[in-house]
Design a protein around this motif. Structure first.
Motif, short mmCIF file in Angstrom:
data_model
loop_
_atom_site.label_atom_id
_atom_site.label_comp_id
_atom_site.label_asym_id
_atom_site.label_seq_id
_atom_site.Cartn_x
_atom_site.Cartn_y
_atom_site.Cartn_z
N UNK A 19 -78.59 -37.64 73.90
CA UNK A 19 -78.72 -36.35 74.58
C UNK A 19 -78.08 -36.42 75.97
N UNK A 20 -78.31 -37.55 76.68
CA UNK A 20 -77.72 -37.71 78.00
C UNK A 20 -76.20 -37.72 77.94
N UNK A 21 -75.62 -38.42 76.95
CA UNK A 21 -74.17 -38.45 76.81
C UNK A 21 -73.63 -37.06 76.45
N UNK A 22 -74.39 -36.31 75.64
CA UNK A 22 -73.95 -34.96 75.28
C UNK A 22 -73.87 -34.07 76.52
N UNK A 23 -74.86 -34.18 77.41
CA UNK A 23 -74.83 -33.40 78.66
C UNK A 23 -73.66 -33.83 79.53
N UNK A 24 -73.37 -35.13 79.55
CA UNK A 24 -72.24 -35.63 80.34
C UNK A 24 -70.93 -35.07 79.81
N UNK A 25 -70.79 -34.98 78.48
CA UNK A 25 -69.59 -34.38 77.89
C UNK A 25 -69.49 -32.91 78.30
N UNK A 26 -70.61 -32.21 78.31
CA UNK A 26 -70.61 -30.81 78.74
C UNK A 26 -70.16 -30.68 80.19
N UNK A 27 -70.71 -31.53 81.06
CA UNK A 27 -70.30 -31.50 82.46
C UNK A 27 -68.82 -31.83 82.61
N UNK A 28 -68.33 -32.78 81.79
CA UNK A 28 -66.92 -33.16 81.86
C UNK A 28 -66.04 -31.97 81.47
N UNK A 29 -66.47 -31.19 80.46
CA UNK A 29 -65.72 -30.00 80.10
C UNK A 29 -65.68 -28.98 81.22
N UNK A 30 -66.82 -28.75 81.86
CA UNK A 30 -66.86 -27.81 82.98
C UNK A 30 -66.00 -28.31 84.14
N UNK A 31 -66.05 -29.61 84.39
CA UNK A 31 -65.23 -30.19 85.47
C UNK A 31 -63.75 -30.00 85.17
N UNK A 32 -63.35 -30.20 83.90
CA UNK A 32 -61.95 -30.04 83.53
C UNK A 32 -61.49 -28.60 83.71
N UNK A 33 -62.35 -27.65 83.36
CA UNK A 33 -62.01 -26.23 83.56
C UNK A 33 -61.86 -25.93 85.05
N UNK A 34 -62.79 -26.46 85.85
CA UNK A 34 -62.73 -26.21 87.28
C UNK A 34 -61.54 -26.90 87.94
N UNK A 35 -61.03 -27.96 87.28
CA UNK A 35 -59.84 -28.62 87.82
C UNK A 35 -58.61 -27.71 87.75
N UNK A 36 -58.64 -26.66 86.95
CA UNK A 36 -57.54 -25.71 86.88
C UNK A 36 -57.50 -24.82 88.12
N UNK A 37 -58.56 -24.88 88.92
CA UNK A 37 -58.63 -24.01 90.10
C UNK A 37 -57.43 -24.19 91.02
N UNK A 38 -57.07 -25.42 91.31
CA UNK A 38 -55.96 -25.68 92.23
C UNK A 38 -54.64 -25.11 91.73
N UNK A 39 -54.37 -25.32 90.42
CA UNK A 39 -53.12 -24.81 89.86
C UNK A 39 -53.07 -23.30 89.89
N UNK A 40 -54.17 -22.64 89.48
CA UNK A 40 -54.20 -21.17 89.46
C UNK A 40 -54.10 -20.62 90.89
N UNK A 41 -54.75 -21.29 91.83
CA UNK A 41 -54.71 -20.83 93.23
C UNK A 41 -53.28 -20.90 93.78
N UNK A 42 -52.59 -22.03 93.48
CA UNK A 42 -51.21 -22.14 93.93
C UNK A 42 -50.34 -21.05 93.30
N UNK A 43 -50.55 -20.80 92.03
CA UNK A 43 -49.79 -19.77 91.33
C UNK A 43 -49.97 -18.41 91.99
N UNK A 44 -51.23 -18.09 92.33
CA UNK A 44 -51.51 -16.80 92.94
C UNK A 44 -50.96 -16.72 94.36
#
Length: 577
Positions: A19-44
Motif C-alpha cells: 500500500x505504501x509503494x502504491x501511494x508512492x507511485x501515485x505521488x510520483x505520477x503527480x510529481x511528473x505532471x507538475x514537472x510539466x509546469x516549467x515547460x508550459x510556463x516557458x511556452x506561455x
C-alpha cells in the motif's frame, strides 16, 4: 531442519508495504505532471506574454506556477518521507528475525557468508536516499514523450532515440555492475572477517610479533578488493559520462531541429524552449539511474540475498510450546561428519553414539584428545545439528520446540567461555528481561561465584566483555559462565571441560554444584578433563576416535578393583590431567 517449513519473512514484510509503494507511485505520477509546469510556463511566456507585452498576464501565470511548485515540493517531500519510513519499517520488522536467523545459520554452519543485518541496512539507506526517488520517476517518462509528440512528432522521435540509447547504456551499466558486485562483496567479507579476528586476538598477535605479517596479508586482500572495486566502477563511470554528454548534446539537437521547424512555421518559438526542457526531463531519470548503478546494484544484491536467506531459513514459530522437560535424555545413533567431508569413515567426528539418561543422572564423558567429547557436547545442546540420529529431551527432538524455547531448559558451558558486552548480572541472566534478581543470585550461589562477584568494584553491575569490560581471570570467567548455564534450573546441563581454568577451590565448588544440580533433578553431562570433574557423576561414557566404546555406571567402568579395564581408564584420565 528436518520437517521444518521455510517461511520467507522478507517477502511477507515486503508485501506489507504494498500500500505504501502504491501511494508512492501515485505521488510520483503527480510529481511528473507538475514537472510539466516549467515547460508550459516557458511556452506561455514566449508565445503570449512577450508577444502581448501584458504584465498582468505574466503575474497571473507566475502566481499559478508558484502554487503548482508548492504542491510539487509537498508531494516530493511526502514521497521521500514515505520511502524513508518504508526502509526504516523493513529494518525494524526484520531486524530481530535477521539477528536470530543469522545465529541459526551460524549454528548450522550454513549461509554464514550472508549478513542479513548489513543487507537490511543497505536496503534502508537506499530507500532513504535520492536514488530510490529517481527510479520511481522512470515509469512516467512516456508522459513527457507524449507531450513532445504533441508538440511535433519529429521532436518526439529524436528524444525516443535518445532515450533508447540512454536506456541501453543503463542496461550495460547494470550488467557490468552486477558482474562484479558478488565478487566484490565476497572479497570485502573475507577481508573484514580477517581483520575482525586479528583484532580480537590482538594480545596473541602482538606478543608473538605477528602484526607485520598479518598487516602484509591484510594489504594483499585490500589490493585485491580495491582492484575489484576499480574494475566494477570503470564501466559504469564511462557509461555515466557518456549519458551526461549525450543528454547535453540531445538538448542542443532539439534546439537546432526546433529552430528549423520554427523557420518552416511548424511550431512556435516558445515550443523550442519547452521541448528542450521536456527532453531533459525524459533523460534525467535514466541518467540518474545510470549514475547510481553501483548503489542500485548493491541494493539488488541485498534484496536477492535477503530473499534467499529467509527462503532457506526454517521457521519453527508454529510449533507448540511444550511443558518444561524433566530431563530424560535419549540419544540415538548420533553421527557427525566434518564440515567439507564426504561421508567416509576417516572424516567422521562422531559415529553412532547412543545412550539414555534419567532425570538426576550425572554422566562423565572421557576419552583422549580429539576423541569427540566437544563434538558430542555441541550436539547434545543443539549448538550443532547431527548428520544422522537425534537427541530427544522427554521424547521430543529439538525441532519440535518453537525457535529458542528449548534453550531456556538447557545449560551449556563450552570450553572457551565468552562473556558478552554487558553487566555480570545480564550475562548470568542470559540477557533475559524476565530473569529476576533472585534468579541471578540463586544461579551465582549454585555456581559458588556469588562471593567472588560481590568483591568486584560494582558487584553484579560490573561491566564485562568487549574492549571496555573489566578484565577477569580465566577461572572467574568460567565460574560466571557456569552460573549462566545453571540459571532457571535447566533440565539438561552440559559442561565441556568445566574445570580447565579452575584451582583446587574451584574444583570443589564445581563438584558441589554438580551434586546440587543432580539433587534438584537436572541431568548433568560433563566432558572430563581432570578426574575431579567426574567425582559427582554416576555414569561414564568412554569415547575413542568418535566411537563410543563403553557406557556404564562409574563403578563398573572405573571401579575400585584393579581390573585391567578400570586401571586403563584411570590412567587415561590421569594423563589428561
Amino acid at each position: 531442519m528436518a520437517g521444518a517449513k521455510a517461511s520467507n519473512k522478507y517477502a511477507i514484510a515486503l508485501r506489507r508495504q504494498k500500500a505504501g509503494f502504491a501511494v508512492i507511485v501515485l505521488f510520483s505520477g503527480l510529481i511528473s505532471i507538475l514537472m510539466l509546469t516549467g515547460s508550459i510556463y516557458m511556452l506561455q511566456v514566449y508565445d503570449r506574454v512577450l508577444s502581448s507585452g501584458s504584465i498582468i498576464t505574466l503575474v497571473g501565470l507566475f502566481s499559478i506556477v508558484v502554487v503548482l511548485y508548492l504542491f510539487y515540493g509537498l508531494f516530493d517531500l511526502l514521497r521521500q518521507r514515505m520511502l524513508s519510513r518504508i526502509g526504516t519499517r523493513l529494518e525494524f520488522d526484520l531486524g530481530r528475525d535477521s539477528f536470530v536467523a543469522q545465529l541459526q545459520a551460524c549454528q548450522s554452519r550454513e549461509n554464514i557468508k550472508v549478513d542479513p543485518l548489513g543487507q537490511l541496512s543497505v536496503l534502508n539507506q537506499f530507500l532513504s536516499g535520492p536514488s530510490a526517488s529517481s527510479l520511481f520517476d522512470v515509469p512516467f517518462v512516456p508522459l513527457f514523450l507524449g507531450v513532445l509528440f504533441i508538440v511535433h512528432p519529429v521532436l518526439g522521435l529524436i528524444v525516443v532515440g535518445g532515450a533508447m540509447a540512454a536506456a541501453l547504456s543503463g542496461v550495460l551499466a547494470g550488467v557490468i555492475a552486477r558482474r562484479w558486485q558478488d565478487r566484490r562483496t565476497q572479497d570485502a567479507t573475507v577481508q573484514s572477517e580477517f581483520s575482525t579476528e586479528a583484532m580480537r586476538n590482538s594480545e596473541t598477535v602482538l606478543a608473538m610479533g605477528m602484526q607485520g605479517c598479518l598487516a602484509d596479508h591484510w594489504r594483499s586482500m585490500q589490493i585485491k578488493n580495491l582492484g575489484t572495486q576499480q574494475r566494477s566502477a570503470r564501466g559504469t563511470e564511462i557509461l555515466a559520462s557518456f549519458s551526461k554528454t549525450f543528454r547535453v548534446l540531445l538538448q542542443s539537437t532539439i534546439l537546432t531541429v526546433g529552430a528549423v521547424l520554427v523557420l518552416n512555421d511548424q511550431i512556435t518559438p516558445g515550443m523550442i524552449i519547452a521541448s528542450s526542457v521536456l527532453s531533459g526531463r525524459v533523460l534525467a531519470p535514466i541518467d540518474q539511474a545510470i549514475s547510481q548503478w553501483r548503489s542500485i546494484a548493491k541494493t539488488l544484491f541485498a534484496h536477492r540475498s535477503l530473499h534467499d536467506f529467509f527462503e532457506n531459513t526454517p521457521d519453527r514459530e508454529s510449533n507448540i510450546d511444550l511443558p518444561k522437560p524433566a530431563g530424560r535424555i535419549t540419544v540415538t545413533s548420533l553421527t557427525k561428519f566434518s564440515d567439507n567431508a564426504a561421508h567416509t569413515q576417516q572424516e567422521l567426528l562422531l559415529q553412532s553414539v547412543s545412550f539414555n539418561l534419567e532425570p538426576g543422572d550425572g554422566l562423565g564423558v572421557i576419552g583422549k584428545s580429539a576423541s569427540g567429547k566437544s563434538v558430542l557436547a555441541r550436539l547434545l545442546v543443539g549448538a550443532w545439528k547431527p548428520d544422522r540420529g537425534e537427541v530427544q529431551i522427554d521424547g521430543a527432538a529439538f525441532d519440535k520446540w518453537p525457535a529458542g524455547a528449548i534453550g531456556r531448559h538447557i545449560g551449556y558451558l563450552p570450553q572457551s567461555v565468552i562473556l558478552l558486552p554487558g553487566t555480570i548480572g545480564q550475562n548470568i541472566a542470559r540477557f533475559d528481561p524476565l530473569a529476576t534478581d533472585a534468579d541471578i543470585i540463586a544461579a551465582a550461589k549454585l555456581a559458588r561465584v556469588h562471593d567472588l562477584i560481590l568483591r568486584l568494584p560494582n558487584g553484579y553491575a560490573t561491566m564485562v566483555g568487549g574492549r571496555s569490560g573489566t578484565p577477569l581471570s580465566g577461572g572467574q570467567i568460567q565460574r560466571i559462565g557456569l552460573a549462566r548455564a545453571v540459571i532457571f534450573s535447566p533440565a539438561l546441563v552440559v559442561l565441556d571441560e568445566p574445570n580447565a581454568n579452575l584451582d583446587g577451590a574451584g574444583d570443589d565448588a564445581l563438584e558441589r554444584a554438580i551434586s546440587d544440580l543432580r539433587a534438584a533433578g537436572s541431568t548433568v553431562i560433563v566432558m572430563a578433563h581432570r578426574p575431579s570433574a567426574i567425582a559427582a557423576v554416576n555414569k561414564i561414557l568412554v569415547l575413542d576416535q568418535g566411537r563410543m566404546t563403553r557406557f556404564d555406571t562409574k563403578e563398573n567402568v572405573m571401579g575400585t578393583a584393579n581390573t585391567p579395564r578400570a586401571t586403563h581408564v584411570r590412567e587415561q584420565l590421569s594423563k589428561q590431567a
